[in-house]
Design an enzyme around this catalytic site. Structure first.
Site, PDB file in Angstrom:
ATOM      1  N   SER A   1       0.818  -1.211   0.000  1.00 33.86           N
ATOM      2  CA  SER A   1       0.000   0.000   0.000  1.00 33.86           C
ATOM      3  C   SER A   1       0.847   1.254   0.000  1.00 33.86           C
ATOM      4  O   SER A   1       0.367   2.318  -0.373  1.00 33.86           O
ATOM      5  CB  SER A   1      -0.955   0.011   1.196  1.00 33.86           C
TER       6      SER A   1
ATOM      7  N   HIS B   1      -2.994  -3.169  -5.942  1.00 29.35           N
ATOM      8  CA  HIS B   1      -3.294  -2.689  -4.594  1.00 29.35           C
ATOM      9  C   HIS B   1      -4.795  -2.711  -4.339  1.00 29.35           C
ATOM     10  O   HIS B   1      -5.547  -1.893  -4.876  1.00 29.35           O
ATOM     11  CB  HIS B   1      -2.727  -1.264  -4.422  1.00 29.35           C
TER      12      HIS B   1
ATOM     13  N   GLU C   1      -5.936  -0.690  -7.524  1.00 32.53           N
ATOM     14  CA  GLU C   1      -4.986   0.149  -8.264  1.00 32.53           C
ATOM     15  C   GLU C   1      -3.983  -0.773  -8.959  1.00 32.53           C
ATOM     16  O   GLU C   1      -3.359  -1.620  -8.309  1.00 32.53           O
ATOM     17  CB  GLU C   1      -4.248   1.096  -7.311  1.00 32.53           C
TER      18      GLU C   1
ATOM     19  N   ASN D   1      -4.033   6.340  -1.371  1.00 35.44           N
ATOM     20  CA  ASN D   1      -3.313   6.580  -0.113  1.00 35.44           C
ATOM     21  C   ASN D   1      -2.572   7.911  -0.105  1.00 35.44           C
ATOM     22  O   ASN D   1      -2.354   8.492   0.959  1.00 35.44           O
ATOM     23  CB  ASN D   1      -2.360   5.422   0.201  1.00 35.44           C
TER      24      ASN D   1
HETATM   25  N1  CAA Z   1     -14.347  -9.946   3.809  1.00 40.91           N
HETATM   26  C1  CAA Z   1     -15.358 -10.485   3.155  1.00 40.91           C
HETATM   27  N2  CAA Z   1     -16.631 -10.172   3.357  1.00 40.91           N
HETATM   28  C2  CAA Z   1     -16.893  -9.276   4.316  1.00 40.91           C
HETATM   29  C3  CAA Z   1     -15.883  -8.663   5.066  1.00 40.91           C
HETATM   30  C4  CAA Z   1     -14.561  -9.040   4.781  1.00 40.91           C
HETATM   31  N3  CAA Z   1     -13.519  -8.512   5.436  1.00 40.91           N
HETATM   32  N4  CAA Z   1     -16.436  -7.828   5.934  1.00 40.91           N
HETATM   33  C5  CAA Z   1     -17.762  -7.889   5.750  1.00 40.91           C
HETATM   34  N5  CAA Z   1     -18.034  -8.783   4.779  1.00 40.91           N
HETATM   35  C6  CAA Z   1     -19.320  -9.141   4.238  1.00 40.91           C
HETATM   36  C7  CAA Z   1     -20.161  -9.717   5.335  1.00 40.91           C
HETATM   37  O1  CAA Z   1     -20.763 -10.904   4.893  1.00 40.91           O
HETATM   38  C8  CAA Z   1     -21.157  -8.630   5.596  1.00 40.91           C
HETATM   39  O2  CAA Z   1     -22.441  -9.087   5.845  1.00 40.91           O
HETATM   40  P1  CAA Z   1     -22.893  -9.737   7.277  1.00 40.91           P
HETATM   41  O3  CAA Z   1     -22.530  -8.735   8.341  1.00 40.91           O
HETATM   42  O4  CAA Z   1     -24.364  -9.927   7.076  1.00 40.91           O
HETATM   43  O5  CAA Z   1     -22.149 -11.016   7.390  1.00 40.91           O
HETATM   44  C9  CAA Z   1     -21.235  -7.898   4.282  1.00 40.91           C
HETATM   45  O6  CAA Z   1     -19.945  -7.980   3.741  1.00 40.91           O
HETATM   46  C10 CAA Z   1     -21.610  -6.469   4.397  1.00 40.91           C
HETATM   47  O7  CAA Z   1     -20.907  -5.918   5.480  1.00 40.91           O
HETATM   48  P2  CAA Z   1     -21.380  -4.609   6.143  1.00 40.91           P
HETATM   49  O8  CAA Z   1     -22.798  -4.713   6.525  1.00 40.91           O
HETATM   50  O9  CAA Z   1     -20.367  -4.243   7.170  1.00 40.91           O
HETATM   51  O10 CAA Z   1     -21.330  -3.636   4.859  1.00 40.91           O
HETATM   52  P3  CAA Z   1     -21.521  -2.115   4.803  1.00 40.91           P
HETATM   53  O11 CAA Z   1     -22.600  -1.844   3.857  1.00 40.91           O
HETATM   54  O12 CAA Z   1     -21.597  -1.528   6.156  1.00 40.91           O
HETATM   55  O13 CAA Z   1     -20.158  -1.649   4.121  1.00 40.91           O
HETATM   56  C11 CAA Z   1     -17.851  -1.235   3.976  1.00 40.91           C
HETATM   57  C12 CAA Z   1     -18.944  -2.018   4.691  1.00 40.91           C
HETATM   58  C13 CAA Z   1     -17.846  -1.564   2.492  1.00 40.91           C
HETATM   59  C14 CAA Z   1     -16.544  -1.684   4.601  1.00 40.91           C
HETATM   60  C15 CAA Z   1     -18.142   0.296   4.148  1.00 40.91           C
HETATM   61  O14 CAA Z   1     -18.293   0.592   5.494  1.00 40.91           O
HETATM   62  C16 CAA Z   1     -17.012   1.121   3.587  1.00 40.91           C
HETATM   63  O15 CAA Z   1     -16.940   1.386   2.404  1.00 40.91           O
HETATM   64  N6  CAA Z   1     -16.108   1.548   4.476  1.00 40.91           N
HETATM   65  C17 CAA Z   1     -14.902   2.294   4.061  1.00 40.91           C
HETATM   66  C18 CAA Z   1     -13.791   1.311   3.878  1.00 40.91           C
HETATM   67  C19 CAA Z   1     -12.573   1.966   3.326  1.00 40.91           C
HETATM   68  O16 CAA Z   1     -12.460   3.172   3.148  1.00 40.91           O
HETATM   69  N7  CAA Z   1     -11.584   1.112   3.031  1.00 40.91           N
HETATM   70  C20 CAA Z   1     -10.323   1.583   2.521  1.00 40.91           C
HETATM   71  C21 CAA Z   1      -9.346   1.510   3.617  1.00 40.91           C
HETATM   72  S1  CAA Z   1      -7.812   2.182   3.114  1.00 40.91           S
HETATM   73  C22 CAA Z   1      -7.027   0.902   2.463  1.00 40.91           C
HETATM   74  O17 CAA Z   1      -7.426  -0.223   2.466  1.00 40.91           O
HETATM   75  C23 CAA Z   1      -5.753   1.270   1.826  1.00 40.91           C
HETATM   76  C24 CAA Z   1      -4.571   0.714   2.445  1.00 40.91           C
HETATM   77  O18 CAA Z   1      -3.639   0.532   1.723  1.00 40.91           O
HETATM   78  C25 CAA Z   1      -4.437   0.502   3.897  1.00 40.91           C
END
Ligand code: CAA
Length: 286
Positions: free
Chosen positions: A122, A143, A155, A193
């Protein structure tokens, strides 16, 4: 550089990101070989994948047969040698340059000359990672974002010596996984990022500057800026250690003060408050 049609994908490192990538690969129909350092860690990742696929079945987004077929495409190993037949290997181990250099050098001695090697780094330089191998044309960045199965973006990072064919093959794999791939060059933090890390660091600084609680900051950013998840919840999800490392890596390259991790989060890392994965970060997770 001619690249193979991708049928078999290796995933090195099956933590939260690697397990998510392996899940995407099996769901997209690829034969997938996941490598972890111990059988227990591999089994843990497989359970995680099986759990999330079961949730899809429960919610009628996948049939039982599809789940079983997807799981049957996954095999696990502790030996990198078992990745010899892979057309593409995606590395998702710890964000440690030396560790990644070691894996890439070893992989090159195992896989075919045309196998594409991708890193899910990342914040490290893909070009520096590619320097570990004698054929850097085959190396690209892929990524993914956390949680990988849910976040639509990947990415596709072109390093200095990446071949067009390797970049396009990685892009095609991203599309087949159902993602929205974007192509970019190997600059610090790539696209997201570069913007998100300093923004999250600003949020963490605001905690102390405005005397606002993590709960209220999260409410402010979800309710006032339309973020899907508040910044404290997000950093806990990503991992305090991962965020601090990414901040330090960007600061080392760009020297912008906003990139540097705020002392508050560095102290959390030192205290072992790593977020969701350790059970406590800005919030507690039981
Ligand atoms: N893997 C697989 N499936 C997953 C999971 C995972 N880690 N987490 C959740 N799920 C599935 C589950 O089955 C879940 O349903 P249940 O709870 O019924 O089992 C389903 O997905 C939906 O989960 P949520 O109800 O939690 O979904 P949501 O509609 O609230 O959305 C989200 C969750 C997509 C994470 C949303 O909150 C979001 O977009 N958050 C922002 C995340 C973000 O910005 N990520 C980027 C981080 S930065 C990065 O990653 C860069 C880096 O290099 C560090």
């Amino acid at each position: 550089m001619a690249v193979p049609e991708v049928r078999t994908i290796g995933v090195v490192g099956l933590g939260a990101m690697g397990a998510g990538i392996a899940q995407l690969a099996v769901e997209a129909g690829y034969k997938t070989i996941g490598r972890e350092v111990t059988d227990d860690l591999g089994a843990h990742a497989a359970e995680r994948i099986a759990h999330f696929l079961q949730r899809k079945v429960d919610k009628e987004r996948m049939s039982v047969d599809q789940r079983e077929a997807a799981l049957a495409r996954l095999s696990l190993t502790c030996a990198l040698d078992d990745l010899a037949e892979c057309d593409l290997v995606i590395e998702a181990i710890v964000e440690d340059l030396d560790a990644k250099l070691g894996v890439f050098a070893e992989l090159e001695s195992i896989v075919r000359p045309d196998t594409i090697l991708a890193t899910n780094t990342s914040a490290l330089s893909v070009t520096e990672i590619a320097a570990a191998v004698e054929t850097p044309a085959r190396v690209v960045g892929m990524h993914f974002f956390n949680p990988a199965p849910l976040m639509p973006l990947v990415e596709i990072v072109r390093a200095e010596l990446s071949s067009d064919d390797a970049v396009e093959a990685a892009h095609a794999v991203g599309e087949r996984m159902g993602k929205r791939p974007v192509r970019c060059h190997d600059t610090p933090g790539f696209v997201v990022n570069r913007v998100l890390i300093p923004l999250l660091n600003d949020c963490i600084r605001v905690l102390d500057e405005a005397h606002v609680s993590p709960e209220d900051l999260d409410v402010a950013m979800t309710s006032g800026a339309g973020w899907p998840m508040g910044p404290c919840t997000l950093v806990d999800l990503v991992g305090i250690d991962v965020h601090v490392h990414a901040s330090e890596a960007l600061y080392a390259k760009l020297r912008e003060p906003r990139m540097a991790p705020p002392p508050r989060i560095v102290a959390m890392k030192s205290a072992g408050l790593l977020g969701r994965k350790s059970g406590r970060g800005f919030y507690r997770y039981d």
